[in-house]
Design a protein around this motif. Structure first.
Motif, PDB file in Angstrom:
ATOM      1  N   ASN A 190      -1.926   9.690   5.595  1.00  0.00           N
ATOM      2  CA  ASN A 190      -1.668   9.451   7.014  1.00  0.00           C
ATOM      3  C   ASN A 190      -1.541   7.964   7.314  1.00  0.00           C
ATOM      4  OD1 ASN A 190      -1.628  12.134   7.919  1.00  0.00           O
ATOM      5  ND2 ASN A 190      -3.849  12.223   8.019  1.00  0.00           N
ATOM      6  N   MET A 191      -2.345   7.168   6.636  1.00  0.00           N
ATOM      7  CA  MET A 191      -2.346   5.719   6.875  1.00  0.00           C
ATOM      8  C   MET A 191      -0.997   5.094   6.520  1.00  0.00           C
ATOM      9  SD  MET A 191      -5.145   2.942   5.550  1.00  0.00           S
ATOM     10  CE  MET A 191      -4.584   2.949   3.841  1.00  0.00           C
ATOM     11  N   THR A 192      -0.330   5.645   5.521  1.00  0.00           N
ATOM     12  CA  THR A 192       0.953   5.089   5.092  1.00  0.00           C
ATOM     13  C   THR A 192       2.146   5.855   5.667  1.00  0.00           C
ATOM     14  OG1 THR A 192       0.905   6.451   3.068  1.00  0.00           O
ATOM     15  CG2 THR A 192      -0.018   4.234   2.929  1.00  0.00           C
TER      16      THR A 192
ATOM     17  N   LEU B  22      -6.024  10.154  -8.758  1.00  0.00           N
ATOM     18  CA  LEU B  22      -7.395  10.617  -8.961  1.00  0.00           C
ATOM     19  C   LEU B  22      -8.027  11.077  -7.649  1.00  0.00           C
ATOM     20  CD1 LEU B  22      -8.692   7.932 -11.507  1.00  0.00           C
ATOM     21  CD2 LEU B  22      -7.837  10.237 -11.971  1.00  0.00           C
ATOM     22  N   LEU B  23      -7.714  10.360  -6.557  1.00  0.00           N
ATOM     23  CA  LEU B  23      -8.245  10.769  -5.254  1.00  0.00           C
ATOM     24  C   LEU B  23      -7.727  12.147  -4.855  1.00  0.00           C
ATOM     25  CD1 LEU B  23      -8.025   7.493  -3.110  1.00  0.00           C
ATOM     26  CD2 LEU B  23     -10.103   8.684  -3.869  1.00  0.00           C
ATOM     27  N   SER B  24      -6.492  12.477  -5.258  1.00  0.00           N
ATOM     28  CA  SER B  24      -5.937  13.792  -4.922  1.00  0.00           C
ATOM     29  C   SER B  24      -6.710  14.914  -5.604  1.00  0.00           C
ATOM     30  CB  SER B  24      -4.454  13.861  -5.305  1.00  0.00           C
ATOM     31  OG  SER B  24      -4.295  13.945  -6.704  1.00  0.00           O
ATOM     32  N   TYR B  25      -7.378  14.595  -6.713  1.00  0.00           N
ATOM     33  CA  TYR B  25      -8.194  15.584  -7.421  1.00  0.00           C
ATOM     34  C   TYR B  25      -9.651  15.526  -6.970  1.00  0.00           C
ATOM     35  CZ  TYR B  25      -4.213  15.991 -10.612  1.00  0.00           C
ATOM     36  OH  TYR B  25      -2.970  16.204 -11.147  1.00  0.00           O
ATOM     37  N   TRP B  26     -10.171  14.304  -6.761  1.00  0.00           N
ATOM     38  CA  TRP B  26     -11.589  14.138  -6.447  1.00  0.00           C
ATOM     39  C   TRP B  26     -11.901  14.369  -4.970  1.00  0.00           C
ATOM     40  CZ3 TRP B  26     -12.016   8.836  -9.448  1.00  0.00           C
ATOM     41  CH2 TRP B  26     -11.981   9.106 -10.831  1.00  0.00           C
ATOM     42  N   ARG B  27     -11.020  13.849  -4.080  1.00  0.00           N
ATOM     43  CA  ARG B  27     -11.276  13.957  -2.634  1.00  0.00           C
ATOM     44  C   ARG B  27     -10.038  14.481  -1.913  1.00  0.00           C
ATOM     45  NH1 ARG B  27     -15.817  10.808  -1.372  1.00  0.00           N
ATOM     46  NH2 ARG B  27     -15.711  11.895   0.630  1.00  0.00           N
ATOM     47  N   PRO B  28      -9.624  15.708  -2.236  1.00  0.00           N
ATOM     48  CA  PRO B  28      -8.378  16.235  -1.665  1.00  0.00           C
ATOM     49  C   PRO B  28      -8.461  16.591  -0.184  1.00  0.00           C
ATOM     50  CG  PRO B  28      -9.489  17.938  -2.928  1.00  0.00           C
ATOM     51  CD  PRO B  28     -10.281  16.681  -3.127  1.00  0.00           C
ATOM     52  N   ASP B  29      -9.680  16.677   0.354  1.00  0.00           N
ATOM     53  CA  ASP B  29      -9.831  17.149   1.733  1.00  0.00           C
ATOM     54  C   ASP B  29     -10.133  16.050   2.736  1.00  0.00           C
ATOM     55  OD1 ASP B  29      -9.462  19.797   0.881  1.00  0.00           O
ATOM     56  OD2 ASP B  29     -11.585  19.942   0.304  1.00  0.00           O
ATOM     57  N   ASP B  30     -10.459  14.845   2.273  1.00  0.00           N
ATOM     58  CA  ASP B  30     -10.780  13.792   3.235  1.00  0.00           C
ATOM     59  C   ASP B  30     -10.097  12.462   2.916  1.00  0.00           C
ATOM     60  OD1 ASP B  30     -12.339  13.257   0.982  1.00  0.00           O
ATOM     61  OD2 ASP B  30     -14.214  13.841   1.945  1.00  0.00           O
TER      62      ASP B  30
ATOM     63  N   VAL C 100       0.842  -1.207   0.000  1.00  0.00           N
ATOM     64  CA  VAL C 100       0.000   0.000   0.000  1.00  0.00           C
ATOM     65  C   VAL C 100       0.876   1.256   0.000  1.00  0.00           C
ATOM     66  CG1 VAL C 100      -1.708   1.331   1.305  1.00  0.00           C
ATOM     67  CG2 VAL C 100      -1.947  -1.149   1.121  1.00  0.00           C
ATOM     68  N   LEU C 101       1.949   1.233   0.788  1.00  0.00           N
ATOM     69  CA  LEU C 101       2.863   2.380   0.844  1.00  0.00           C
ATOM     70  C   LEU C 101       3.471   2.662  -0.522  1.00  0.00           C
ATOM     71  CD1 LEU C 101       4.667   4.479   2.304  1.00  0.00           C
ATOM     72  CD2 LEU C 101       6.267   2.602   2.763  1.00  0.00           C
ATOM     73  N   LEU C 102       3.998   1.625  -1.189  1.00  0.00           N
ATOM     74  CA  LEU C 102       4.652   1.826  -2.481  1.00  0.00           C
ATOM     75  C   LEU C 102       3.667   2.311  -3.539  1.00  0.00           C
ATOM     76  CD1 LEU C 102       7.196  -1.133  -2.889  1.00  0.00           C
ATOM     77  CD2 LEU C 102       7.544   1.148  -1.941  1.00  0.00           C
ATOM     78  N   CYS C 103       2.487   1.718  -3.583  1.00  0.00           N
ATOM     79  CA  CYS C 103       1.493   2.128  -4.586  1.00  0.00           C
ATOM     80  C   CYS C 103       1.059   3.577  -4.369  1.00  0.00           C
ATOM     81  CB  CYS C 103       0.280   1.206  -4.540  1.00  0.00           C
ATOM     82  SG  CYS C 103       0.617  -0.482  -5.102  1.00  0.00           S
ATOM     83  N   SER C 104       0.879   3.957  -3.105  1.00  0.00           N
ATOM     84  CA  SER C 104       0.508   5.344  -2.807  1.00  0.00           C
ATOM     85  C   SER C 104       1.635   6.287  -3.204  1.00  0.00           C
ATOM     86  CB  SER C 104       0.202   5.504  -1.312  1.00  0.00           C
ATOM     87  OG  SER C 104      -0.829   4.627  -0.909  1.00  0.00           O
ATOM     88  N   ALA C 105       2.873   5.858  -2.940  1.00  0.00           N
ATOM     89  CA  ALA C 105       4.026   6.687  -3.285  1.00  0.00           C
ATOM     90  C   ALA C 105       4.139   6.879  -4.791  1.00  0.00           C
ATOM     91  CB  ALA C 105       5.307   6.051  -2.730  1.00  0.00           C
ATOM     92  N   VAL C 106       3.775   5.865  -5.574  1.00  0.00           N
ATOM     93  CA  VAL C 106       3.794   5.997  -7.033  1.00  0.00           C
ATOM     94  C   VAL C 106       2.929   7.181  -7.459  1.00  0.00           C
ATOM     95  CG1 VAL C 106       3.027   4.946  -9.199  1.00  0.00           C
ATOM     96  CG2 VAL C 106       4.331   3.593  -7.564  1.00  0.00           C
TER      97      VAL C 106
ATOM     98  N   THR D 233       2.646  14.370  13.277  1.00  0.00           N
ATOM     99  CA  THR D 233       3.057  12.966  13.124  1.00  0.00           C
ATOM    100  C   THR D 233       2.219  12.027  13.987  1.00  0.00           C
ATOM    101  OG1 THR D 233       4.793  13.376  14.774  1.00  0.00           O
ATOM    102  CG2 THR D 233       5.426  13.500  12.455  1.00  0.00           C
ATOM    103  N   ARG D 234       1.563  12.562  15.016  1.00  0.00           N
ATOM    104  CA  ARG D 234       0.710  11.715  15.856  1.00  0.00           C
ATOM    105  C   ARG D 234      -0.448  11.137  15.045  1.00  0.00           C
ATOM    106  NH1 ARG D 234      -1.487  15.306  19.687  1.00  0.00           N
ATOM    107  NH2 ARG D 234       0.617  15.367  20.578  1.00  0.00           N
ATOM    108  N   VAL D 235      -0.991  11.949  14.148  1.00  0.00           N
ATOM    109  CA  VAL D 235      -2.087  11.478  13.294  1.00  0.00           C
ATOM    110  C   VAL D 235      -1.595  10.344  12.394  1.00  0.00           C
ATOM    111  CG1 VAL D 235      -3.706  12.129  11.475  1.00  0.00           C
ATOM    112  CG2 VAL D 235      -3.221  13.725  13.334  1.00  0.00           C
ATOM    113  N   GLN D 236      -0.395  10.514  11.818  1.00  0.00           N
ATOM    114  CA  GLN D 236       0.179   9.459  10.976  1.00  0.00           C
ATOM    115  C   GLN D 236       0.401   8.187  11.778  1.00  0.00           C
ATOM    116  OE1 GLN D 236       3.789  10.944   9.259  1.00  0.00           O
ATOM    117  NE2 GLN D 236       2.763  12.394   7.912  1.00  0.00           N
ATOM    118  N   LEU D 237       0.941   8.337  12.983  1.00  0.00           N
ATOM    119  CA  LEU D 237       1.225   7.181  13.830  1.00  0.00           C
ATOM    120  C   LEU D 237      -0.048   6.401  14.137  1.00  0.00           C
ATOM    121  CD1 LEU D 237       3.392   5.668  15.473  1.00  0.00           C
ATOM    122  CD2 LEU D 237       2.853   7.182  17.391  1.00  0.00           C
ATOM    123  N   CYS D 238      -1.103   7.100  14.498  1.00  0.00           N
ATOM    124  CA  CYS D 238      -2.366   6.428  14.838  1.00  0.00           C
ATOM    125  C   CYS D 238      -2.985   5.763  13.602  1.00  0.00           C
ATOM    126  CB  CYS D 238      -3.350   7.434  15.438  1.00  0.00           C
ATOM    127  SG  CYS D 238      -2.852   8.073  17.052  1.00  0.00           S
ATOM    128  N   SER D 239      -2.949   6.456  12.466  1.00  0.00           N
ATOM    129  CA  SER D 239      -3.541   5.898  11.246  1.00  0.00           C
ATOM    130  C   SER D 239      -2.771   4.671  10.768  1.00  0.00           C
ATOM    131  CB  SER D 239      -3.555   6.966  10.142  1.00  0.00           C
ATOM    132  OG  SER D 239      -4.303   8.090  10.527  1.00  0.00           O
TER     133      SER D 239
END
Length: 452
Positions: free
Chosen positions: A361-363, A346-354, A100-106, A424-430
């Motif tokens: 954060n999840m990755t 596409l998510l960065s364009y369609w749902r940039p705020d949520d 998931v991390l690598l695909c998101s990073a792509v 970073t706390r949000v990232q850690l929890c996610s």
């Protein structure tokens, strides 16, 4: 006439020159060229200490990973080692979290590369450039592993050449030898801790995540002509590569330019340093290098994610379709990984705020979770190897087991520091939530297979 029932396997199309350059250039990412600016702004000159400390941790992690990968070469790398050392659930958790991390990073790297190109060609849509890059690298990875190797070879050559030239010019300027420049001496190195310990902590956290991507060389080694030799060489040279490219270049930057200069963040520390030296067109030169770093990371992450998915499936940890091999390449895994990456765009364009921030954060802390699995796996496997197959210990972890425990303590410290900082706390929890969810799924799958 008898027919072979041996299932198709990955090819071994990577040559030693490919693997050597992947190892050399893999440590030089866009995070170093651009992302380090925020760390410098927070930590000031002490960013050198931050990169040195996190670099020491990364060296230990790479040594542990190298020991296991030289003994058991696998396209699943740390995921396969975690499964062997801890259990199938651990391999499942580490492998799919990393995928998931690598695909998101792509997707993120594609967006960054597109922004650079649209700066040169205003009016062209970003998404179109991202799609073009995706098609290019997806196609290259679908064709043959040597295509991935060739792209990485030349990308790495450009990055290594650029940062080497930067270091040479920087050292000459610092020593007052470069014509037309005066040595700044130590005028920019005080105060060394302008924001105290808190600033150093922010710089330390920024530096840790700049090192992500070093694991790719152990994944690629499984498809090289001599996996054991390739891993051993990459791991043994990791120390000087980290010391020179990261710590050395940070020292040059903070000596040449004021740490609190606005251009350090807005233009990037390397552009700011080159401008200080009066290098004409420094910004555009660095844009080319950053573009190469981003495209290199896209290529490497499509490759790494597809091989991780393939390895997981071959170990019964995912949909069988992802494990199909054609021409020595897991083409379905390449396609699925690329589509997932473009979906993030596409998510960065369609749902940039949520949705998109939630995914980031999840990755955010996955690399630390992976490092923790590497350390625990090495603790367990080293004793087993020393007892059952000592001849496989071609690469040995220094000071075992004490330095392995030191590395684990370092990771625990970073987790605590992340919990202290709001961002970073949000990232850690996610990331923690995703890791726990994957671990539960992995345990249930493991129990079902044991009962079946």
């Amino acid at each position: 006439m008898p027919t072979s029932t041996t299932p198709p396997s990955l090819s071994h199309g990577l040559k030693q020159r490919h693997l050597s350059m992947i190892a050399l250039g893999g440590v030089i990412g866009a995070g170093l060229f651009v992302g380090s600016g925020a760390g410098i702004a927070a930590a000031g000159p002490s960013i050198v200490i931050a990169y040195a400390l996190s670099g020491l941790l990364v060296m230990l992690v790479m040594r542990m990973l190298g020991e296991m990968s030289a003994a058991y070469p696998s396209s699943g790398s740390f995921s396969a080692h975690a499964e062997r050392a801890i259990g199938p659930w651990a391999g499942f958790t580490a492998g799919w979290a990393f995928w998931v991390l690598l695909c998101s990073a792509v997707g993120l790297e594609g967006i960054g590369a597109a922004q650079i190109v649209t700066g040169w060609l205003p009016g062209t849509p970003e998404w179109l450039w991202v799609a073009l890059f995706m098609v290019l690298f997806c196609g290259a990875n679908l064709a043959a592993v040597r295509n991935f190797g060739e792209f990485e070879f030349w990308f790495a050559a450009l990055k290594v050449g650029a940062i080497t030239l930067f270091l040479v010019l920087g050292v000459l300027a610092v020593t007052g030898v470069l014509p037309g420049t005066d040595s700044p001496g130590t005028s920019h190195l005080t105060p060394f801790l302008p924001h105290g310990g808190d600033g150093l902590i922010i710089g330390l956290l920024a530096s840790v995540f700049a090192y992500g991507g070093l694991e790719t060389v152990t994944i690629a080694a499984a498809e090289s002509e001599d996996p054991v030799k390739g891993v051993a060489r990459a791991v043994r040279t990791a120390m000087w590569r980290i010391a020179v490219f990261y710590v050395g270049s940070m020292a040059v930057v903070v000596t040449l330019v004021p740490w609190d200069g606005a251009e350090v963040v807005t233009s990037g520390p390397y552009v700011a340093a080159l401008d200080e030296l009066g290098i004409p067109g420094a910004g555009q030169v660095m844009n080319v290098v950053v573009l190469a770093a981003l495209l290199s990371a896209m290529n490497a992450n499509i490759y790494g994610s597809s091989r991780m998915a393939y390895s997981l499936v071959r170990r019964g940890q995912g949909p069988k379709a992802l494990g199909r091999i054609s021409g020595g390449v897991p083409r379905t895994a390449v396609l699925v990984s690329s589509v997932f990456g473009f979906g993030c765009v596409l998510l960065s364009y369609w749902r940039p705020d949520d949705v998109f921030p939630w995914l980031l954060n999840m990755t955010g802390a996955v690399i630390l979770v992976v490092w923790a699995f590497i350390a625990v796996s090495q603790l367990r496997l080293r004793r087993r190897l020393a007892r059952e197959a000592p001849q496989l210990l071609v690469v040995r972890m220094w000071g075992f087991p004490w330095l392995t425990w030191v590395a684990l303590a370092g990771m625990a410290t970073i987790f605590v520091l992340m919990a202290r900082e709001p961002d970073t706390r949000v990232q850690l929890c996610s990331t923690g939530a995703m890791t726990v969810a994957l671990a539960v799924i992995g345990r249930l799958r493991q129990r079902r297979r044991a009962d079946g």
